[in-house]
Design a protein around this motif. Structure first.
Motif, PDB file in Angstrom:
ATOM      1  N   THR A 118       3.204  -2.524   3.803  1.00 19.15           N
ATOM      2  CA  THR A 118       4.063  -1.582   4.544  1.00 19.15           C
ATOM      3  C   THR A 118       3.365  -1.052   5.801  1.00 19.15           C
ATOM      4  N   MET A 169      -3.459   8.512   9.604  1.00 20.80           N
ATOM      5  CA  MET A 169      -2.975   7.533   8.622  1.00 20.80           C
ATOM      6  C   MET A 169      -3.871   7.541   7.407  1.00 20.80           C
ATOM      7  N   GLU A 178      11.553   3.898   1.609  1.00 20.12           N
ATOM      8  CA  GLU A 178      12.252   3.004   0.661  1.00 20.12           C
ATOM      9  C   GLU A 178      13.387   3.764  -0.026  1.00 20.12           C
ATOM     10  N   GLY A 218      -7.240  11.691  -0.198  1.00 19.64           N
ATOM     11  CA  GLY A 218      -7.120  12.505   1.013  1.00 19.64           C
ATOM     12  C   GLY A 218      -7.032  14.002   0.847  1.00 19.64           C
ATOM     13  N   THR A 260      -0.801  -2.410   2.291  1.00 21.94           N
ATOM     14  CA  THR A 260      -0.927  -3.539   3.220  1.00 21.94           C
ATOM     15  C   THR A 260       0.455  -4.057   3.624  1.00 21.94           C
TER      16      THR A 260
HETATM   17  C1  B12 Z   1       3.315   3.662  -7.869  1.00 18.10           C
HETATM   18  C2  B12 Z   1       2.919   2.287  -7.363  1.00 18.10           C
HETATM   19  C3  B12 Z   1       3.921   1.385  -7.027  1.00 18.10           C
HETATM   20  C4  B12 Z   1       5.385   1.732  -7.159  1.00 18.10           C
HETATM   21  C5  B12 Z   1       5.872   2.477  -5.909  1.00 18.10           C
HETATM   22  C6  B12 Z   1       5.505   1.753  -4.639  1.00 18.10           C
HETATM   23  C7  B12 Z   1       5.765   2.413  -3.326  1.00 18.10           C
HETATM   24  N1  B12 Z   1       6.529   3.441  -3.237  1.00 18.10           N
HETATM   25  O1  B12 Z   1       5.205   1.895  -2.390  1.00 18.10           O
HETATM   26  C8  B12 Z   1       6.012   0.323  -7.312  1.00 18.10           C
HETATM   27  C9  B12 Z   1       5.996  -0.038  -8.788  1.00 18.10           C
HETATM   28  C10 B12 Z   1       7.415   0.171  -6.727  1.00 18.10           C
HETATM   29  C11 B12 Z   1       4.957  -0.515  -6.602  1.00 18.10           C
HETATM   30  C12 B12 Z   1       5.242  -1.742  -5.999  1.00 18.10           C
HETATM   31  C13 B12 Z   1       4.293  -2.475  -5.326  1.00 18.10           C
HETATM   32  N2  B12 Z   1       2.983  -2.242  -5.222  1.00 18.10           N
HETATM   33 CO1  B12 Z   1       2.191  -0.692  -5.992  1.00 18.10          CO
HETATM   34  N3  B12 Z   1       1.262   0.768  -6.682  1.00 18.10           N
HETATM   35  C14 B12 Z   1       1.569   1.904  -7.221  1.00 18.10           C
HETATM   36  C15 B12 Z   1       0.340   2.652  -7.798  1.00 18.10           C
HETATM   37  C16 B12 Z   1       0.257   2.283  -9.258  1.00 18.10           C
HETATM   38  C17 B12 Z   1       0.289   4.167  -7.670  1.00 18.10           C
HETATM   39  C18 B12 Z   1       0.447   4.723  -6.219  1.00 18.10           C
HETATM   40  C19 B12 Z   1       0.184   6.213  -6.292  1.00 18.10           C
HETATM   41  O2  B12 Z   1       1.093   7.010  -6.360  1.00 18.10           O
HETATM   42  N4  B12 Z   1      -1.140   6.549  -6.342  1.00 18.10           N
HETATM   43  C20 B12 Z   1      -1.584   7.904  -6.579  1.00 18.10           C
HETATM   44  C21 B12 Z   1      -1.694   8.703  -5.279  1.00 18.10           C
HETATM   45  C22 B12 Z   1      -2.398  10.005  -5.504  1.00 18.10           C
HETATM   46  O3  B12 Z   1      -2.482   7.903  -4.401  1.00 18.10           O
HETATM   47  P1  B12 Z   1      -1.914   7.476  -2.966  1.00 18.10           P
HETATM   48  O4  B12 Z   1      -0.458   7.493  -2.951  1.00 18.10           O
HETATM   49  O5  B12 Z   1      -2.580   6.235  -2.592  1.00 18.10           O
HETATM   50  O6  B12 Z   1      -2.445   8.665  -2.003  1.00 18.10           O
HETATM   51  C23 B12 Z   1      -3.764   9.085  -1.932  1.00 18.10           C
HETATM   52  C24 B12 Z   1      -4.637   8.331  -0.938  1.00 18.10           C
HETATM   53  O7  B12 Z   1      -4.282   6.984  -0.776  1.00 18.10           O
HETATM   54  C25 B12 Z   1      -4.506   9.119   0.337  1.00 18.10           C
HETATM   55  N5  B12 Z   1      -3.320   8.887   1.169  1.00 18.10           N
HETATM   56  C26 B12 Z   1      -2.276   8.105   0.909  1.00 18.10           C
HETATM   57  N6  B12 Z   1      -1.377   8.162   1.892  1.00 18.10           N
HETATM   58  C27 B12 Z   1      -1.881   9.018   2.829  1.00 18.10           C
HETATM   59  C28 B12 Z   1      -1.368   9.435   4.075  1.00 18.10           C
HETATM   60  C29 B12 Z   1      -2.149  10.296   4.834  1.00 18.10           C
HETATM   61  C30 B12 Z   1      -1.627  10.748   6.167  1.00 18.10           C
HETATM   62  C31 B12 Z   1      -3.414  10.747   4.371  1.00 18.10           C
HETATM   63  C32 B12 Z   1      -4.209  11.668   5.203  1.00 18.10           C
HETATM   64  C33 B12 Z   1      -3.918  10.339   3.127  1.00 18.10           C
HETATM   65  C34 B12 Z   1      -3.134   9.470   2.378  1.00 18.10           C
HETATM   66  O8  B12 Z   1      -4.488  10.444  -0.156  1.00 18.10           O
HETATM   67  C35 B12 Z   1      -3.693  10.497  -1.341  1.00 18.10           C
HETATM   68  C36 B12 Z   1      -4.269  11.537  -2.262  1.00 18.10           C
HETATM   69  O9  B12 Z   1      -5.570  11.186  -2.667  1.00 18.10           O
HETATM   70  C37 B12 Z   1      -0.802   1.989  -6.946  1.00 18.10           C
HETATM   71  C38 B12 Z   1      -2.153   1.952  -7.621  1.00 18.10           C
HETATM   72  C39 B12 Z   1      -2.939   3.252  -7.380  1.00 18.10           C
HETATM   73  N7  B12 Z   1      -3.778   3.522  -8.319  1.00 18.10           N
HETATM   74  O10 B12 Z   1      -2.794   3.944  -6.402  1.00 18.10           O
HETATM   75  C40 B12 Z   1      -0.243   0.577  -6.719  1.00 18.10           C
HETATM   76  C41 B12 Z   1      -0.527  -0.136  -5.330  1.00 18.10           C
HETATM   77  C42 B12 Z   1      -0.428   0.900  -4.242  1.00 18.10           C
HETATM   78  N8  B12 Z   1       0.526  -1.118  -5.226  1.00 18.10           N
HETATM   79  C43 B12 Z   1       0.120  -2.193  -4.662  1.00 18.10           C
HETATM   80  C44 B12 Z   1       0.957  -3.300  -4.347  1.00 18.10           C
HETATM   81  C45 B12 Z   1       0.280  -4.538  -3.735  1.00 18.10           C
HETATM   82  C46 B12 Z   1       2.341  -3.262  -4.581  1.00 18.10           C
HETATM   83  C47 B12 Z   1       3.351  -4.379  -4.231  1.00 18.10           C
HETATM   84  C48 B12 Z   1       3.248  -4.819  -2.776  1.00 18.10           C
HETATM   85  C49 B12 Z   1       3.194  -5.623  -5.098  1.00 18.10           C
HETATM   86  C50 B12 Z   1       3.245  -5.284  -6.537  1.00 18.10           C
HETATM   87  N9  B12 Z   1       2.126  -5.086  -7.094  1.00 18.10           N
HETATM   88  O11 B12 Z   1       4.253  -5.166  -7.107  1.00 18.10           O
HETATM   89  C51 B12 Z   1       4.726  -3.729  -4.589  1.00 18.10           C
HETATM   90  C52 B12 Z   1       5.621  -3.494  -3.395  1.00 18.10           C
HETATM   91  C53 B12 Z   1       5.619  -2.086  -2.906  1.00 18.10           C
HETATM   92  C54 B12 Z   1       6.312  -1.901  -1.606  1.00 18.10           C
HETATM   93  N10 B12 Z   1       6.708  -0.716  -1.309  1.00 18.10           N
HETATM   94  O12 B12 Z   1       6.437  -2.781  -0.887  1.00 18.10           O
HETATM   95  C55 B12 Z   1      -1.362  -2.153  -4.354  1.00 18.10           C
HETATM   96  C56 B12 Z   1      -1.607  -1.930  -2.841  1.00 18.10           C
HETATM   97  C57 B12 Z   1      -2.869  -2.613  -2.371  1.00 18.10           C
HETATM   98  C58 B12 Z   1      -2.958  -2.707  -0.860  1.00 18.10           C
HETATM   99  N11 B12 Z   1      -4.029  -3.286  -0.361  1.00 18.10           N
HETATM  100  O13 B12 Z   1      -2.080  -2.293  -0.156  1.00 18.10           O
HETATM  101  C59 B12 Z   1      -1.859  -1.008  -5.266  1.00 18.10           C
HETATM  102  C60 B12 Z   1      -3.074  -0.234  -4.752  1.00 18.10           C
HETATM  103  C61 B12 Z   1      -2.163  -1.622  -6.642  1.00 18.10           C
HETATM  104  C62 B12 Z   1      -3.141  -2.770  -6.646  1.00 18.10           C
HETATM  105  N12 B12 Z   1      -2.956  -3.547  -7.617  1.00 18.10           N
HETATM  106  O14 B12 Z   1      -3.989  -2.925  -5.866  1.00 18.10           O
HETATM  107  N13 B12 Z   1       3.779   0.095  -6.592  1.00 18.10           N
END
Ligand code: B12
Length: 631
Positions: A73, A93, A50, A117, A71
């Motif tokens: 993306t 993934m 993005e 992860g 979901t």
């Molecule tokens: C920051 C954030 C945003 C930001 C940035 C989004 C982006 N760049 O995609 C903004 C505000 C723009 C946003 C928007 C949206 N978001 Co948002 N967002 C978040 C939030 C609050 C934090 C994400 C984060 O940094 N987490 C912390 C890190 C440590 O966790 P992580 O990234 O998931 O990674 C960990 C694990 O998942 C795993 N992992 C992740 N990726 C990978 C890859 C590999 C290879 C491996 C091994 C492991 C691994 O290991 C990591 C370390 O533990 C989450 C909620 C949450 N608590 O996570 C919701 C969340 C991800 N968002 C969500 C959603 C639905 C959206 C939107 C689609 C709708 C909306 N609510 O506005 C939009 C559109 C985003 C888009 N790109 O299309 C949902 C996703 C649910 C799902 N089933 O997919 C979440 C979970 C919130 C919820 N209410 O459920 N979001």
């Protein structure tokens, strides 16, 4: 065993434009895991699509590819996974989507890391280097002998301070230029809103970094990386107000005050000291999950919030000169078109600085999704890209998907109007004028894109198709409908009368019993069919015959299951009609209405009936509201 040296992580982009497309923030996962592996000696690149495109030459020269997806993306992640695997590069993934749907994820990847992860990815690489048995790696899913294997879940990480500071200098491509960083000071959420997947993924408790560690991470990003905007990605930054105050005080005392935003809940507005600290620490915008101004919807969402709470929070934040990004979710079973319009009016009236009106989307991992699957409720799209909050992918009880789609996007476009932009310019608030203009342009490109027009058209066609199925062969040319006499004094009857009259359609009342000719004549009575059902079929047939060429529809309020009734009754009705030689006449189409319909179900039915007489959904909606008010 090929030694793994180079690892490329990609946080994939959405298939469609969305409210954040022009103000993108990274999620932390890929950057954090990239940092952990860089610290273990791997050559790591991280792409946040993005923020900037993936260098495919770099991507295809990796020894291992890590893909992070939500979901909305995941389609792109599957696309990149196919590219990498075709080039012989193993793919792992992670992220929310594949954590909740691992079987689907493993169809497109060699390995899945479910849940958090940090440890799992390290252990996977040890296994890939031949130093660990992968069957013992908790949180890992993989293929063995052509079978999908899902090892047991990994418990949630307790000590977050073990993690290194996510290093955004690992970003490659265009992302490198963007001076935004997300940091998460705590994980988990004690609330349990029905549309959210966080409690399932991160747990209901709150696990936090130490305040010192948080300040260290802010300093690292601000001083070393030149980051000028911080997004606190905590699900609720004010989950622990005392701790939030310590962080803000630390930021102020250490002059670590870049502009920042954070997701917060309304409770923070009850703490003026906290609001004062937020302002002094340079909070640029509070991202508040208001969700709805419809109390029934708030209760349905289990949000633990009242409309009064929302108003109090807006007043308090603005009194402390803190801007508000209001996040709303529209389309619950308690919502109607009026709810959407009232939400837009509310946001305008309370001068909320920026908004997102998201369409309720049952995303995997949320309670809604589990309920929908359990109840067998239909998903209108099989394309996960549509699960981004900008596409109607389900059927709410009280509003058609087409209206939910057009009204929600329409409400956002009305909010980001030229008037609102000039209003900000007049107040010399150039930043928000610019932001509103960006949102306005984004929504225009959204609405103009072929993909979106196709989606909206498909919802419209679906609505018209459902209307056709309901009215069958009726053309609406007679501009009259019949309702059973019995229903005249019922709420349903009144609603029908009001609705059709509002559309200029005449309502006739038709007796359904005693319609059979010579019914009272003794010799005929003797021949009358024994069973009540047969007598009923005869009555309906006579009523239809009596209504021939007069009405387009016969509205038949019934209590029992129409499908069962139809199965038994219709063949008998047809037989009776045959005797009445009714084939030569245009018979009204029978529209069955459940006498105990909810107002939402009645609204859906009336909308589809109205489409027989006019395409003007506005007029139909007005007639609906009057009809339901008269019931
Ligand atoms: C920051 C954030 C945003 C930001 C940035 C989004 C982006 N760049 O995609 C903004 C505000 C723009 C946003 C928007 C949206 N978001 Co948002 N967002 C978040 C939030 C609050 C934090 C994400 C984060 O940094 N987490 C912390 C890190 C440590 O966790 P992580 O990234 O998931 O990674 C960990 C694990 O998942 C795993 N992992 C992740 N990726 C990978 C890859 C590999 C290879 C491996 C091994 C492991 C691994 O290991 C990591 C370390 O533990 C989450 C909620 C949450 N608590 O996570 C919701 C969340 C991800 N968002 C969500 C959603 C639905 C959206 C939107 C689609 C709708 C909306 N609510 O506005 C939009 C559109 C985003 C888009 N790109 O299309 C949902 C996703 C649910 C799902 N089933 O997919 C979440 C979970 C919130 C919820 N209410 O459920 N979001």
């Amino acid at each position: 065993m090929k030694r793994i040296k180079k690892i490329v992580f990609v946080e994939t982009k959405s298939a469609y434009l969305h409210v954040y497309s022009h103000v993108p923030f990274p999620r932390i996962g890929s950057v954090l895991l990239g940092t952990i592996l860089r610290d273990r000696g791997y050559d790591v690149s991280v792409y946040i699509e993005e923020l900037g495109a993936v260098d495919m030459q770099d991507f295809l020269s990796a020894d291992l590819v890590g893909l992070s997806a939500l979901t909305s993306t995941v389609p792109r992640a599957y696309e990149l996974a196919r590219l990498a695997r075709r080039a012989g590069i193993p793919v792992v993934m992670g992220g929310t989507h594949v954590t909740f749907l691992p079987d689907e994820g493993l169809d497109e990847a060699d390995y899945l890391v479910r849940g958090e992860g940090e440890e799992t990815i390290v252990e996977l690489l040890e296994a890939l280097e031949g130093d660990r048995d992968r069957s013992a790696i908790r949180g890992l899913s993989y293929w063995a002998d052509g079978e999908k294997v899902h090892n047991q879940d990994r418990p949630l990480k307790t000590n977050l301070d073990d993690n290194p500071i996510a290093d955004y200098s690992l970003l490659r491509g265009g992302a490198k230029r963007i001076k935004v960083a997300s940091i998460m000071t705590a994980r988990g959420c004690p609330f349990d809103c029905s549309f959210c997947s966080v409690p399932t993924f991160n747990g209901k408790g709150s696990r936090a970094h130490s305040v010192d560690r948080v300040l260290e991470e802010i300093a690292f990003n601000v001083r070393r990386q030149g980051i000028d905007y911080l997004f606190f990605a905590d699900d609720i930054f004010n989950v622990n107000r005392k701790r939030m105050k310590e962080i803000l005080t630390g930021m102020i005392d250490n002059k670590l005050t870049p502009r920042w935003g954070a997701q917060v809940r309304h409770e923070l507005s009850r703490d003026p000291e906290l609001l004062e600290l937020m302002k002094r620490a340079n909070c640029g915008r509070a991202f508040v999950g208001f969700e709805s101004i419809n109390q029934q919807t708030l209760d349905l969402f289990n949000k633990h919030e009242t409309v009064e709470n929302i108003e109090h929070a807006i007043r308090a934040l603005h009194q402390h000169d803190i801007k508000i990004h209001g996040m709303f979710v529209l389309g619950s079973d308690e919502d109607s078109v009026e709810t959407i319009r009232q939400t837009q009016d509310f946001a305008r009236r309370w001068n909320i600085d920026s908004i997102q009106f998201m369409i309720l989307t049952p995303i995997p991992g949320s309670r809604d999704y589990a309920t929908f699957v359990k109840q067998g409720r239909e998903f209108l799209s099989k394309h996960w890209g549509h699960f981004d909050g900008h596409h109607a992918v389900h059927r709410p009880a009280g509003i058609t998907p087409y209206e939910l789609q057009t009204e929600t996007i329409g409400a956002m476009r009305r909010f980001y109007s030229w008037g609102s932009i000039f209003n900000r310019l007049a107040r010399r608030d150039f930043y928000d004028a610019g932001l509103k203009f960006t949102a306005k342009r984004l929504l225009r490109s959204w609405a103009k894109s072929n993909q979106e027009q196709e989606y909206v058209t498909s919802l419209k066609e679906q609505l018209y198709e459902e209307s056709k199925q309901l009215v069958g062969a009726a053309t609406g040319s007679l501009k009259q409908v019949a309702v059973t006499e019995l229903a005249r004094s019922t709420p349903l009857g009144r609603a029908m009368e009001t609705f059709f009259s509002e559309l200029g359609i005449k309502v006739l009342y038709q007796r359904m019993t005693g319609t059979a000719r010579r019914e009272n004549e003794p010799e005929h009575a003797a021949r009358r069919p024994e069973s009540a059902e047969a007598r009923r079929a005869e009555s309906v047939a006579h009523a239809l015959h009596a209504l021939r060429n007069q009405v387009d529809l016969l509205i038949l309020p019934i209590k029992e299951d129409w499908e069962k009734v139809k199965e038994h009754l219709l063949p008998q009705i047809t037989r009776h009609l045959g005797k009445l030689d009714a084939q030569r006449f245009t018979l009204p189409n029978i529209v069955q209405v459940d006498l105990n319909s909810t107002s939402q179900a009645l609204r859906q039915l009336l909308t589809k009936l109205g489409l027989l007489y006019t395409d003007d959904l506005e007029r139909i909606r007005a007639a609906c509201s009057k009809a339901l008010a008269s019931a």
